[in-house]
Design a protein around this motif. Structure first.
Motif, short mmCIF file in Angstrom:
data_model
loop_
_atom_site.label_atom_id
_atom_site.label_comp_id
_atom_site.label_asym_id
_atom_site.label_seq_id
_atom_site.Cartn_x
_atom_site.Cartn_y
_atom_site.Cartn_z
N ILE A 187 -2.50 4.03 14.40
CA ILE A 187 -2.35 5.40 13.90
C ILE A 187 -3.56 6.26 14.27
CG2 ILE A 187 -1.98 6.74 11.79
CD1 ILE A 187 -0.91 4.19 10.46
N GLY A 188 -3.26 7.50 14.68
CA GLY A 188 -4.32 8.48 14.95
C GLY A 188 -4.64 9.27 13.68
N VAL B 104 -3.85 11.51 10.92
CA VAL B 104 -2.57 11.94 10.36
C VAL B 104 -2.73 13.32 9.72
CG1 VAL B 104 -0.75 11.40 8.70
CG2 VAL B 104 -1.92 9.55 9.91
N GLY C 290 0.83 -1.22 0.00
CA GLY C 290 0.00 0.00 0.00
C GLY C 290 0.85 1.25 0.00
N ARG D 223 -1.41 -3.01 -5.94
CA ARG D 223 -2.37 -3.63 -6.85
C ARG D 223 -1.99 -3.50 -8.32
NH1 ARG D 223 -7.22 -0.36 -4.73
NH2 ARG D 223 -5.49 1.11 -4.66
N SER E 84 1.69 3.32 -2.26
CA SER E 84 1.35 4.48 -3.10
C SER E 84 0.51 5.50 -2.33
CB SER E 84 0.57 4.01 -4.33
OG SER E 84 -0.65 3.42 -3.91
N GLY E 85 0.08 5.17 -1.10
CA GLY E 85 -0.79 6.06 -0.34
C GLY E 85 -0.05 7.17 0.38
N LEU E 86 -0.77 7.89 1.21
CA LEU E 86 -0.24 9.06 1.93
C LEU E 86 0.98 8.69 2.77
CD1 LEU E 86 -0.82 12.05 2.77
CD2 LEU E 86 -2.12 11.12 4.68
N VAL E 87 0.84 7.68 3.61
CA VAL E 87 1.93 7.31 4.53
C VAL E 87 3.07 6.66 3.75
CG1 VAL E 87 2.55 5.94 6.57
CG2 VAL E 87 0.28 7.00 6.43
N LEU F 217 0.91 -1.49 4.95
CA LEU F 217 0.03 -0.31 5.05
C LEU F 217 -1.28 -0.47 4.28
CD1 LEU F 217 2.72 2.47 4.29
CD2 LEU F 217 1.96 1.70 6.56
N ALA F 218 -1.38 -1.52 3.48
CA ALA F 218 -2.50 -1.60 2.53
C ALA F 218 -3.87 -1.65 3.20
CB ALA F 218 -2.32 -2.84 1.64
N GLY F 219 -4.82 -0.99 2.60
CA GLY F 219 -6.20 -1.03 3.07
C GLY F 219 -7.03 -0.01 2.31
N ALA F 220 -8.25 -0.37 1.95
CA ALA F 220 -9.14 0.56 1.25
C ALA F 220 -9.44 1.76 2.15
CB ALA F 220 -10.43 -0.16 0.87
N SER G 265 -9.81 -5.81 2.58
CA SER G 265 -8.53 -5.33 2.03
C SER G 265 -7.46 -5.39 3.12
CB SER G 265 -8.68 -3.91 1.49
OG SER G 265 -9.14 -3.04 2.51
N ARG G 266 -7.87 -5.35 4.37
CA ARG G 266 -6.91 -5.42 5.49
C ARG G 266 -6.71 -6.86 5.97
NH1 ARG G 266 -9.20 -0.56 5.30
NH2 ARG G 266 -7.78 1.19 5.66
N GLU H 21 -15.21 -4.27 1.69
CA GLU H 21 -13.90 -3.99 1.08
C GLU H 21 -12.94 -3.38 2.11
OE1 GLU H 21 -13.85 -1.79 -2.59
OE2 GLU H 21 -11.74 -2.33 -2.87
N1 LIG Z 1 -4.03 8.45 7.25
C1 LIG Z 1 -4.65 8.30 8.42
O1 LIG Z 1 -5.13 9.28 9.04
C2 LIG Z 1 -4.74 6.91 9.05
C3 LIG Z 1 -5.29 6.79 10.34
C4 LIG Z 1 -5.40 5.53 10.90
C5 LIG Z 1 -4.97 4.41 10.20
N2 LIG Z 1 -4.43 4.55 8.96
C6 LIG Z 1 -4.05 3.33 8.20
O2 LIG Z 1 -2.72 3.38 7.76
C7 LIG Z 1 -2.61 2.77 6.47
C8 LIG Z 1 -1.92 3.74 5.53
O3 LIG Z 1 -2.66 4.96 5.56
P1 LIG Z 1 -2.68 5.96 4.31
O4 LIG Z 1 -3.25 7.23 4.81
O5 LIG Z 1 -1.37 5.94 3.62
O6 LIG Z 1 -3.76 5.23 3.40
P2 LIG Z 1 -4.07 5.50 1.84
O7 LIG Z 1 -3.48 6.78 1.39
O8 LIG Z 1 -5.53 5.28 1.67
O9 LIG Z 1 -3.25 4.32 1.13
C9 LIG Z 1 -3.54 2.96 1.36
C10 LIG Z 1 -3.02 2.14 0.22
O10 LIG Z 1 -3.62 0.82 0.33
C11 LIG Z 1 -3.77 0.26 -0.96
N3 LIG Z 1 -5.17 -0.13 -1.15
C12 LIG Z 1 -6.26 0.66 -1.30
N4 LIG Z 1 -7.37 -0.07 -1.49
C13 LIG Z 1 -6.98 -1.38 -1.45
C14 LIG Z 1 -7.66 -2.61 -1.60
N5 LIG Z 1 -8.98 -2.65 -1.81
N6 LIG Z 1 -6.92 -3.76 -1.50
C15 LIG Z 1 -5.59 -3.73 -1.28
N7 LIG Z 1 -4.88 -2.57 -1.15
C16 LIG Z 1 -5.57 -1.41 -1.24
C17 LIG Z 1 -3.40 1.34 -2.00
O11 LIG Z 1 -2.07 1.06 -2.45
P3 LIG Z 1 -1.81 0.44 -3.92
O12 LIG Z 1 -2.65 1.22 -4.86
O13 LIG Z 1 -0.34 0.67 -4.10
O14 LIG Z 1 -2.18 -1.00 -3.87
C18 LIG Z 1 -3.42 2.62 -1.17
O15 LIG Z 1 -2.52 3.58 -1.68
C19 LIG Z 1 -4.02 2.40 6.03
O16 LIG Z 1 -4.25 1.02 6.23
C20 LIG Z 1 -4.90 3.22 6.95
O17 LIG Z 1 -6.14 2.60 7.27
C21 LIG Z 1 -4.31 5.79 8.35
#
Ligand SMILES: NC(=O)c1ccc[n+]([C@@H]2O[C@H](COP(=O)([O-])OP(=O)(O)OC[C@H]3O[C@@H](n4cnc5c(N)ncnc54)[C@H](OP(=O)(O)O)[C@@H]3O)[C@@H](O)[C@H]2O)c1
Length: 304
Positions: free
Chosen positions: A166-167, A169, A9, A34, A11-14, A67-70, A88-89, A84
């Motif tokens: 994570i809180g 972000v 995961g 993906r 490609s996401g924010l973190v 880190l992956a998750g929808a 996804s997690r 989903e």
């Molecule tokens: N940002 C926050 O405030 C926060 C708070 C609490 C927890 N978190 C957790 O920390 C993790 C990273 O956060 P983030 O902000 O970087 O999340 P994000 O920007 O939504 O990125 C998550 C990445 O997960 C992959 N993904 C998305 N949908 C998916 C699916 N259906 N199946 C498999 N992979 C999928 C994608 O990567 P690819 O396209 O490269 O596959 C996506 O870029 C997440 O799991 C999120 O729940 C974040």
């Protein structure tokens, strides 16, 4: 040779910021996602639904950052979307476990994302959630409980597992902050619901530093909250953003029932909050760069 880290995961924010910081520190980094991506790091593909992964993804890897998750707040919570968000997690974590169990590899550490949503929503702003606190009973806490359960299987393989709860972000590039800033710039920003709900937040760079510490510190196992020591109310957050952006704040608070009408059940994310403890990660020796909201916001909005 430098540690080689595979990030799911990414490609996401973190993941994007974490990749930059790990490369700056001299780590070898590869991505598992993906779609195959062109970029400055090797990219491998998995299909979580089908339970498949590029055979070469784990070659030479000693650490996985998962880190992956929808996106939880990306789309309305239809029953399909809720599935989903969960699968996804859980299925991605199980795919990592099955691959580590059945294939040859040299992985010694897995650091997984998790979320403070596991505690549910604090009904009382004086209750502080620690890593030992009871889990909540709402949809999101159940998602996180099941996610962590799948990740925990990996410990049975003799691999060190750390889970970063994570809180909220703070980043200028994604998540809650740009949307709040946008409405404030348009003159329609205002506290949500009662405005007294507590937000346990963290600057993106501090969060990435916690992930890097968890990679490097062999004594870190189990769950760690990743939030600053000072939770603030939704109203204080809104005011601080307006101040840093030099915008007036005059719109009335958005009542909870209006938000529920607009976004449905998902409104729970912003209408509720919780006060979460940072003591455990601080006892592990982590020092936050940003504990004051205004300086975190200035760093994000003014310095970049
Ligand atoms: N940002 C926050 O405030 C926060 C708070 C609490 C927890 N978190 C957790 O920390 C993790 C990273 O956060 P983030 O902000 O970087 O999340 P994000 O920007 O939504 O990125 C998550 C990445 O997960 C992959 N993904 C998305 N949908 C998916 C699916 N259906 N199946 C498999 N992979 C999928 C994608 O990567 P690819 O396209 O490269 O596959 C996506 O870029 C997440 O799991 C999120 O729940 C974040």
């Amino acid at each position: 040779m430098a540690t080689s880290i595979l990030i799911t995961g990414a490609s996401g924010l973190v993941g994007s910021r974490l990749t930059e910081l790990l490369l700056q520190k001299g780590y070898g980094v590869a991505h598992l996602g993906r779609e195959k991506k062109s970029g400055n790091v090797p990219s491998f593909v998995w299909d979580v639904k089908k339970g498949t992964m590029d055979a070469k993804a784990l070659e030479g890897v000693d650490t996985i950052i998962h880190l992956a998750g929808a996106g939880v707040a990306d789309k309305r919570w239809t029953p399909e979307r809720k599935r989903e968000i969960l699968e996804s997690r859980t299925k991605s974590s199980d795919l990592l476990y099955q691959t580590l169990k059945n294939k040859k590899h040299s992985v010694k550490t897995v650091v997984s994302a998790s979320a403070i949503g596991i505690y549910g929503f604090g009904l009382d702003n004086t209750v502080v959630m620690t890593e030992d606190s009871k889990h909540g009973g709402d949809y999101l806490s159940n998602v996180v409980v099941e996610w962590e359960r799948e990740v925990d299987q990996i410990t049975s393989l003799g691999i060190r597992v750390a889970k970063i709860r994570i809180g909220i972000v703070l980043s200028e590039k994604g998540g809650a902050l740009p949307e709040m800033a946008r409405t404030i710039k348009l003159g329609i920003g205002s506290p949500l619901g009662t405005g007294t709900q507590l937000l346990s937040w963290i600057h993106l760079d501090d969060l990435c530093a916690i992930f890097i510490k968890a990679v490097e510190d062999g004594s870190m196992t189990g769950a760690y909250n990743a939030v600053t020591p000072h939770a603030i109310t939704n109203r204080e957050m809104t005011k601080a953003i307006a101040k840093v952006l030099h915008r007036p704040l005059w719109a009335p608070a958005v009542p909870g029932f209006v938000l529920k009408l607009v976004v449905g059940e998902m409104a729970a994310i912003v209408l509720n909050g919780s006060k979460v403890s940072s003591s455990k990660i601080e006892r592990a020796g982590f020092q936050f760069k940003f504990t004051d909201l205004e300086s975190a916001l200035r760093d994000l909005f003014e310095k970049r």
